[in-house]
Design an enzyme around this catalytic site. Structure first.
Site, PDB file in Angstrom:
ATOM      1  N   ASP A 101      11.600 -12.034  49.949  1.00 52.62           N
ATOM      2  CA  ASP A 101      12.044 -12.724  51.220  1.00 52.62           C
ATOM      3  C   ASP A 101      10.609 -13.539  51.983  1.00 52.62           C
ATOM      4  O   ASP A 101      10.216 -14.044  50.631  1.00 52.62           O
ATOM      5  CB  ASP A 101      12.326 -12.220  52.361  1.00 52.62           C
ATOM      6  CG  ASP A 101      12.512 -13.506  53.377  1.00 52.62           C
ATOM      7  OD1 ASP A 101      14.123 -13.324  52.824  1.00 52.62           O
ATOM      8  OD2 ASP A 101      12.353 -13.298  54.713  1.00 52.62           O
ATOM      9  N   HIS A 295      20.778  -9.180  49.856  1.00 45.85           N
ATOM     10  CA  HIS A 295      19.357  -9.760  50.098  1.00 45.85           C
ATOM     11  C   HIS A 295      18.427  -8.954  50.050  1.00 45.85           C
ATOM     12  O   HIS A 295      17.199  -9.175  49.885  1.00 45.85           O
ATOM     13  CB  HIS A 295      19.082 -10.679  51.387  1.00 45.85           C
ATOM     14  CG  HIS A 295      18.316 -11.244  52.011  1.00 45.85           C
ATOM     15  ND1 HIS A 295      17.413 -12.506  51.150  1.00 45.85           N
ATOM     16  CD2 HIS A 295      17.128 -11.268  52.502  1.00 45.85           C
ATOM     17  CE1 HIS A 295      16.553 -12.334  51.198  1.00 45.85           C
ATOM     18  NE2 HIS A 295      16.106 -11.765  52.558  1.00 45.85           N
TER      19      HIS A 295
END
Length: 318
Positions: A101, A295
């Site tokens: 991320d 994710h």
């Protein structure tokens, strides 16, 4: 957790909390938003068992690390200086840097701009973007127009903080286990209008996915109860500043060995294309897309991510 030790080091004028395990070549693990060192709990032990010194900091603004107040304190230049300083504090000349991320963006930029200190790089979920033609918020406004977009919503100081901190355990549960507010393809997010929040229309699921335990949610929530969301949100508020301060990213290539891992169902794939990265990272060894994964990939797919990491590390020159 057994086998993981903790300490605080001074770097770039602040104190960073480190979680670490093992001895050997240094592997620096950088987390994203809104997480902590704990995101790497599965990788720390696996890397240690394979003969590496794995170190996962709490990024400034998070967990037990210092939390400077000003927005500009969270620029990419400051963050990169923090992590170069971690190598100095540990007495290491070089490291392999791994990020997820926002940690992925930090890792790519460290590799691009400090190639003498970072001998290889692994990015997860966020590809290397280089330098966009225009400041990022301008691009987002062009791309999304009047549509709601989370990064633009995050720009106004205090607004997202108030929403996300109103019930932190529920916020964490919704973001990690439910539909995250950055999923631009979900009906709930697509239906938002200006003035709506990151959690508008989303529910915290009662049942957690198999990869996430109640104790994990509780740990993330406890850390965020202590730190608040301001530091992490300030990272988003520096995107245009980074664009202005780091023009060299327009031409810098990452020549070190590199690996990219992403989940097939990662919402970021809708607005962060992977293909342009290939020209900027000529020694990109693989783009590994994990079927069905979302994710939070290093937590969702522990075995596959650890296997890919270890295979990549073993392929590097000694």
């Amino acid at each position: 957790m057994a086998g993981i030790t903790h300490r605080t080091v001074e770097t770039h004028g602040i104190h960073l909390h480190l979680a670490e395990a093992g001895e050997g070549p240094l592997v620096l693990l950088l987390h994203g938003w809104p997480e902590s060192w704990y995101s790497w709990r599965h990788q720390l032990l696996a890397l240690a068992a394979a003969g590496y010194h794995a170190v996962a900091p709490d990024v400034r603004g998070y967990g037990q690390s210092d939390k400077p107040r000003e927005i500009e304190d969270y620029s990419m230049k400051h963050l990169m200086a923090d992590f170069v300083g971690v190598l100095d504090a540990l007495g290491e000349k070089t490291a392999v840097v791994v990020g997820h991320d926002w940690g992925s963006a930090m890792a790519w930029n460290l590799a691009a701009l400090h190639p003498d200190r970072f001998r290889a790089v692994v990015g997860m979920s966020v590809p290397h973007m280089g330098r966009t033609p225009l400041p990022p918020t301008q691009l987002f406004k062009h791309a999304f127009g009047e549509k709601w977009f989370y990064i633009l919503y995050f720009q106004e100081p205090g607004v997202a903080e108030a929403e996300l901190e109103a019930d932190i355990p529920k916020t964490v549960r919704t973001i990690l286990a439910g539909v995250p507010g950055f999923d631009t393809k979900s009906a709930a997010v697509q239906g938002r209008k200006q003035g709506d929040g990151f959690l508008t229309g989303l529910a915290a699921p009662e049942t957690l996915p198999g990869w996430l335990k109640e104790e994990d949610v509780a740990y993330f929530a406890k850390e965020l109860q202590g730190s608040g969301f301001r530091g992490g949100l300030n990272r988003y508020r520096n995107m245009d500043r980074d664009w202005a301060e780091l023009p060299e990213l327009a031409t810098a290539k990452i020549e070190q060995p590199a690996l990219f891992i992403i989940g097939e169902k990662d919402p970021g794939r809708a607005f962060a294309p992977v293909e342009p990265m290939k020209a900027l990272v000529p020694n990109l060894q693989d783009i590994l897309v994990l079927p069905g994964a979302g994710h939070w990939i290093q937590q969702e797919r522990v075995a596959e991510v650890n296997a890919a990491l270890l295979s990549f590390l073993k392929s590097l020159p000694a």
